[in-house]
Scaffold this motif. Structure first.
Motif, short mmCIF file in Angstrom:
data_model
loop_
_atom_site.label_atom_id
_atom_site.label_comp_id
_atom_site.label_asym_id
_atom_site.label_seq_id
_atom_site.Cartn_x
_atom_site.Cartn_y
_atom_site.Cartn_z
N ALA B 170 0.81 -1.18 0.13
CA ALA B 170 0.18 -0.09 -0.04
C ALA B 170 0.87 1.33 0.11
CB ALA B 170 -0.95 -0.16 1.14
N PRO B 171 0.40 2.32 -0.52
CA PRO B 171 1.03 3.62 -0.64
C PRO B 171 1.83 4.17 0.39
CG PRO B 171 -0.72 3.90 -2.09
CD PRO B 171 -1.00 2.32 -1.39
N ILE B 172 1.12 3.83 1.72
CA ILE B 172 1.45 4.41 3.04
C ILE B 172 2.66 3.74 3.49
CG2 ILE B 172 -0.14 3.31 4.35
CD1 ILE B 172 -0.22 5.89 6.06
N ILE B 173 2.67 2.17 2.94
CA ILE B 173 3.89 1.35 3.58
C ILE B 173 5.00 1.72 2.71
CG2 ILE B 173 4.46 -1.00 3.58
CD1 ILE B 173 2.12 -0.44 5.37
N VAL B 174 4.55 2.05 1.07
CA VAL B 174 5.76 2.51 0.46
C VAL B 174 6.46 3.48 1.10
CG1 VAL B 174 6.38 3.09 -1.97
CG2 VAL B 174 4.63 1.34 -1.51
N ASP B 175 5.77 4.58 1.26
CA ASP B 175 6.51 5.65 2.10
C ASP B 175 7.42 5.47 3.28
OD1 ASP B 175 5.07 7.15 0.08
OD2 ASP B 175 3.43 7.96 1.61
N GLY B 176 6.64 4.61 3.96
CA GLY B 176 7.74 4.05 5.19
C GLY B 176 8.89 3.57 4.78
N ILE B 177 8.83 2.38 3.81
CA ILE B 177 9.96 1.93 3.31
C ILE B 177 10.87 3.13 2.76
CG2 ILE B 177 10.91 0.31 1.52
CD1 ILE B 177 8.97 -1.58 3.32
N GLU B 178 10.35 3.85 1.93
CA GLU B 178 11.29 4.99 1.46
C GLU B 178 11.93 5.60 2.42
OE1 GLU B 178 9.44 7.77 -1.39
OE2 GLU B 178 11.18 9.08 -0.95
N GLN B 179 11.28 5.89 3.52
CA GLN B 179 11.82 6.69 4.94
C GLN B 179 13.21 5.88 5.41
OE1 GLN B 179 11.65 9.69 5.91
NE2 GLN B 179 10.32 9.91 4.00
N ILE B 180 12.97 4.57 5.21
CA ILE B 180 13.90 3.50 5.87
C ILE B 180 15.17 3.49 5.02
CG2 ILE B 180 14.26 1.21 6.31
CD1 ILE B 180 12.19 2.28 8.51
N LEU B 181 14.87 3.62 3.70
CA LEU B 181 16.00 3.46 3.00
C LEU B 181 16.80 4.69 2.84
CD1 LEU B 181 14.76 1.42 -0.16
CD2 LEU B 181 15.86 0.60 1.89
N ARG B 182 16.27 5.86 2.76
CA ARG B 182 16.79 7.08 3.14
C ARG B 182 17.82 6.85 4.35
NH1 ARG B 182 15.53 11.10 -0.25
NH2 ARG B 182 13.41 11.17 -1.15
N GLN B 183 17.16 6.52 5.38
CA GLN B 183 18.03 6.40 6.62
C GLN B 183 19.46 5.55 6.29
OE1 GLN B 183 16.37 5.59 10.56
NE2 GLN B 183 14.42 6.19 9.86
#
Lengths: 290, 238, 394
Positions: B170-183
């Motif tokens: 889901a898009p909201i989960i994708v956003d979360g993953i993106e945050q993680i990868l940035r970190q």
């Protein structure tokens, strides 16, 4: 059916089931991990029994057989693996079946050459050679020992598989071998360890069975089919599957032999067919990754 | 590109007849994010499988951190410092969440940055901490993705291979993953990302490589890719 | 030239001298076709062959100046090999008669070959009723027993001794059914009742647990069985281990407590009843001499198989003596085998010309613990047991 008959038959069935469990557990887990079927698994059962017989005769103790039989079976399994089976993993199922089926006959002739063609007996150890009263019945003490040993080993194997790192590696290997390897797990080595342990348990089954059944070249052929059926019925790859499958087949064989004697030779096949009809992957198949 | 962490030279690989990879050359640098793009069936997943040794290359060479790892068994390649998050996530259903994380955990290959520990992974993914005693097979898709990433981090890799981490989420989960990868990127971890989701792939890529019909057809910086309209059109159908 | 002539003459003379013994009469040849390797009967084959050779040696090893030579051929426990070996012995080695087999599985192959080639065949063990019944052949004689002959007298004997109900158990094959049927007929006719019959599949299984549970449930006064070799040992031991021995009398065709099995059975064999054509403790000068000779040579008690082998040898020697060593006329040889009576290890023996089966004494005996080990004690002897023709027309 009187209750005495039921008690005796349940104990007999449980005793046979424990032997089947010891034989099937190694075969099942290895099959689940590597998709590899070793038809010569019964050969290790036979070798365990014969080496145990010799050890008991030389050292004068049944307990020596209980150590020597499994050790010899594990060592022979390691040799099988190094010389042949490692190279056979990539080969198709048909080649594996043919090669390991051939090993059965090599095994029988080798045992004939070393031990001769005679049936041998390995008496139960003195403390277990009598009978005990249990649930209102007279029952051979040694058979209770088989039941106790089987249950204890099932528990130890369960804890080993569920609570140790090697156990976790093995479960990961059964679930998804490629991913486990790509995470740095040496699945091959874990497989080898499980394979040797399975061989040792087959050798142990040979020694444990010897005082009840007889020891002779070709004894492996009589257990091979029931063992394979246990693996199929239980669902390959899991300890619990081998345990449940062994219980079901052990009871089916024991009760079938006397309740439906005309159909006795087919009872276990009928049970297998029924299970596969409703659960094509066995009762408790491995949970492969979706 | 002699300073590359991972270098593929003319790698060919197949699943039987016909090469899926027809001479792939690719380089990923330390501390950078490389996004590997391409249409469905271009061979992106095959590239990752071949790097990990799950699929043995038929020709060409693969070097990692200066060592030739061509044809090495997967567990050796992983131990050389490659963390792998497969497309199917490859969660072990027979293992608990905790066991999934720890079964392959290894200490850092060499000193440099802070080593990944269970506590750090749980800090990154609090959800996994809540579910640590549950079975690995009972997680949602997003949780499975977190688990797969956490599991790879605990092998303390120098390069993380991510295969379609947003697929089916889901898009909201994708956003979360993106945050993680940035970190993760900010810690200096090198990442090779295979992705269909172009905005996600470009959000934090340093370099881009485009795969088409079994070969790398274009490579350059993210900024160069933004301007390369012809490449996007021809090989990505945009 | 002269020297060549002389050399040839010397060579000819040497050849003549070398051939000297051949100028004497050809030996009489007896071909044994037994499973010397392969299958469960290897020890039995050796017991029979060794004792047969012993009987011939005891008789001087020759008849009317002709040596008796025994040729061994290994059937490997396979019917087709048995037949091929019989052919080789008859056509290549020119044997005068054949002896074999041990088990019924090889019997048909040997039987058919002997019948067609008109070669006298002596069966030293296999007990199939039909071989000396419906299917009998003028060329096939039996020196051992028929299944029915062994057990026929046991039913009435057991009823007379107070065992009025019985459970039966034997492997599911021809010999198993023949032995059980033979017992059942006599037992039921004498007023006994069969309460349970079980026929486990023939094979090496020897876990009798399930079957013993069933017997226990049926609560018979006695169990009658037919097992030989390792399964017999297993049954006797497990019968005791499952506690059935205290409630139920175990009886069987005597192989159940054969001397070959007694060491493995231990105390469990005490109190077990057997009926058979031989017991090592038969109290005759012939048997004592045989046991003494066998034990001196092999350091163990001679079994019923050894006794059958020895008696077969003794019957052969007697018949050869009756034809004065002339073996060319095979019909005369068979006639001689019918005409002789010998005092064998088993008592007085004669081959019945109506069925070609042996007429012999049958013994009922029991395992008795004496001085730390179980011995077989004869309880009863039924003299000169003769099979009815059973459809045989000779």
């Amino acid at each position: 059916m009187d209750s005495g008959f039921l008690v005796l038959q349940l104990l007999n069935g449980l005793q046979f089931a424990m032997l089947l469990f010891l034989l099937a557990v190694g075969l099942s887990v290895v099959f689940g991990m590597m998709n590899f079927i070793n038809l010569a698994h019964g050969t290790l059962y036979m070798v365990g029994a014969f080496v145990g017989f010799t050890a008991a005769a030389r050292l004068g103790s049944f307990w020596a057989a209980l150590v020597a039989g499994p050790a010899a079976a594990a060592a022979l399994g390691a040799i099988f693996y190094a010389l042949l089976l490692r190279r056979m993993q990539a080969a198709g199922a048909m080649k594996q079946v043919l090669v390991t089926f051939g090993l059965i006959f090599v095994g029988i002739d080798a045992v004939r050459l070393i031990w001769g063609d005679y049936a041998q007996t390995l008496p139960a150890p003195a403390p277990l050679s009598g009978s005990v009263h249990i649930l209102g019945q007279v029952y051979p003490a040694y058979r209770l020992f088989i039941i106790a040993l089987g249950l204890a080993l099932a528990l130890v194997l369960y804890l080993g598989l569920e609570r140790t790192r090697l156990g976790a590696v093995v479960r990961a290997g059964v679930d998804d071998r490629a991913t486990a390897a790509a995470l740095g797990l040496n699945v091959e080595r874990a497989f080898f360890a499980v394979f040797c342990l399975g061989c040792a348990l087959a050798g142990l089954a040979g020694v444990v069975a010897a005082p009840v059944l007889e020891i002779y070249p070709g004894m492996d052929m009589t257990v091979l089919i029931p063992t394979l059926i246990v693996v199929v019925v239980g669902g390959p790859g899991r300890l619990a599957g081998a345990f449940v499958g062994a219980l079901l087949i052990g009871m089916a064989e024991t009760f079938g032999a006397v309740l439906i004697p005309d159909f006795a030779s087919f009872t276990i096949y009928a049970v297998m067919a029924l299970v596969l009809l409703f659960r094509p992957r066995g009762l408790l198949p491995a949970r492969h990754a979706p | 590109m002699s300073g590359a962490l991972l270098q593929l030279e003319q790698v060919r690989a197949s699943y039987g007849s016909g090469d899926v990879l027809q001479g792939v050359s690719l380089a990923a640098a330390a501390g950078r994010v490389l996004s590997l793009l391409g249409r469905n069936g271009a061979g992106k997943t095959t590239v990752l499988k071949t790097i990990m040794g799950v699929l043995a290359p038929r020709a060409g060479s693969i070097r990692f951190a200066g060592n030739d790892i061509t044809g090495a068994p997967p567990h050796r390649i992983a131990r050389a410092g490659l963390g792998y998050v497969p497309e199917t996530r490859g969660i072990f259903p027979s293992l608990s969440v905790l066991e999934n994380l720890t079964v392959a955990a290894r200490g850092a290959a060499e000193a440099g940055g802070e080593a990944w520990t269970l506590d750090r992974v749980f800090a990154l993914f609090p959800r996994l901490h809540e579910r640590r005693h549950g079975g690995g097979g009972r997680l949602s898709g997003g949780e499975q993705q977190m688990l797969a990433i956490g599991r790879a981090l605990l092998t303390n890799p120098r390069l993380l291979l991510l295969d379609e981490p947003t697929e089916g989420l889901a898009p909201i989960i994708v956003d979360g993953i993106e945050q993680i990868l940035r970190q993760l990127k900010s810690t200096g971890l090198a990442i090779l990302l295979v992705e269909q989701n172009l905005p996600f792939a470009l959000a934090f890529a340093d370099e881009v490589a485009v795969l088409g019909k079994g070969q790398v057809r274009w490579s350059g910086t993210a900024a160069e890719f933004a301007a390369a309209e012809a490449v996007k059109h021809r090989w990505l159908g945009l | 030239m002269m020297s060549a002539y002389r050399a040839a003459a010397v060579a000819a003379l040497a050849a003549l001298l070398a051939a000297g013994p051949a100028l004497a009469e050809e030996p009489i040849k007896i071909g044994l076709v037994l499973p010397f390797s392969g299958g469960p009967y290897v020890p039995l084959a050796n017991e029979i062959a060794d004792s047969l050779a012993m009987a011939i040696a005891d008789a001087g090893g020759e008849v009317d100046g002709r040596k008796i030579e025994v040729l061994r051929a290994d059937s490997t426990h396979k019917p087709d090999v048995a037949q091929a070996m019989a052919k080789k012995l008859v056509f290549e080695d020119k044997v005068d008669m054949l002896v074999g087999p041990v088990g019924s599985n090889e019997l048909t192959a040997l039987f058919n070959f002997a019948n067609q080639s008109k070669t006298p065949l002596l069966i030293p063990n296999a007990g199939d009723n039909e071989a000396t019944g419906e299917r009998c052949s003028p060329w096939v004689l039996r020196t051992s027993f028929s299944n029915d002959q062994i057990v026929r007298e046991m039913g009435p004997w057991m009823v007379k001794h107070g065992y009025k109900t019985a459970a039966l158990i034997a492997f599911d094959y021809a010999a198993g059914h023949q032995q059980m049927d033979g017992f059942k007929r006599g037992f039921v006719k004498a007023g006994g009742t069969i309460v349970s019959e079980q026929y486990p599949p023939f094979g090496p299984i020897s876990d009798f647990g399930p079957y013993l549970a069933k017997i226990k449930e049926a609560k018979p006064a006695a169990v009658f069985t037919f097992f030989a070799g390792p399964p017999a040992t297993a049954l006797v031991k497990q019968f005791s281990e499952f506690g059935l021995k205290d409630q139920i009398k175990l009886a069987g065709a005597g192989w159940l407590i054969s001397p070959l099995n007694l060491p493995g059975e231990g105390d469990a064999a005490a109190g077990v009843l057997g009926i058979l054509n031989y017991v090592p403790t038969i109290d005759t000068p012939q048997n004592k001499a045989f046991q003494a000779e066998f034990q001196a040579k092999y350091h163990r008690t001679a079994s019923e198989f050894a006794a059958q082998g020895y008696d077969t040898g003794k019957l052969i020697v007697a018949a050869l003596a009756a034809v004065k060593g002339k073996t060319a006329d095979k019909a005369a040889l068979v006639k001689a085998l019918h005409s002789v009576t010998v005092q064998g290890t088993r008592g007085t023996l004669r081959i019945d010309s109506k069925t070609n089966n042996i007429i012999q004494d049958i013994y009922i005996y029991e395992g008795k613990k004496e001085g730390g080990k179980v011995d077989l004690v004869v309880l009863d002897k039924i003299p000169a047991v003769q099979d009815p023709p059973n459809g045989c027309k000779l």
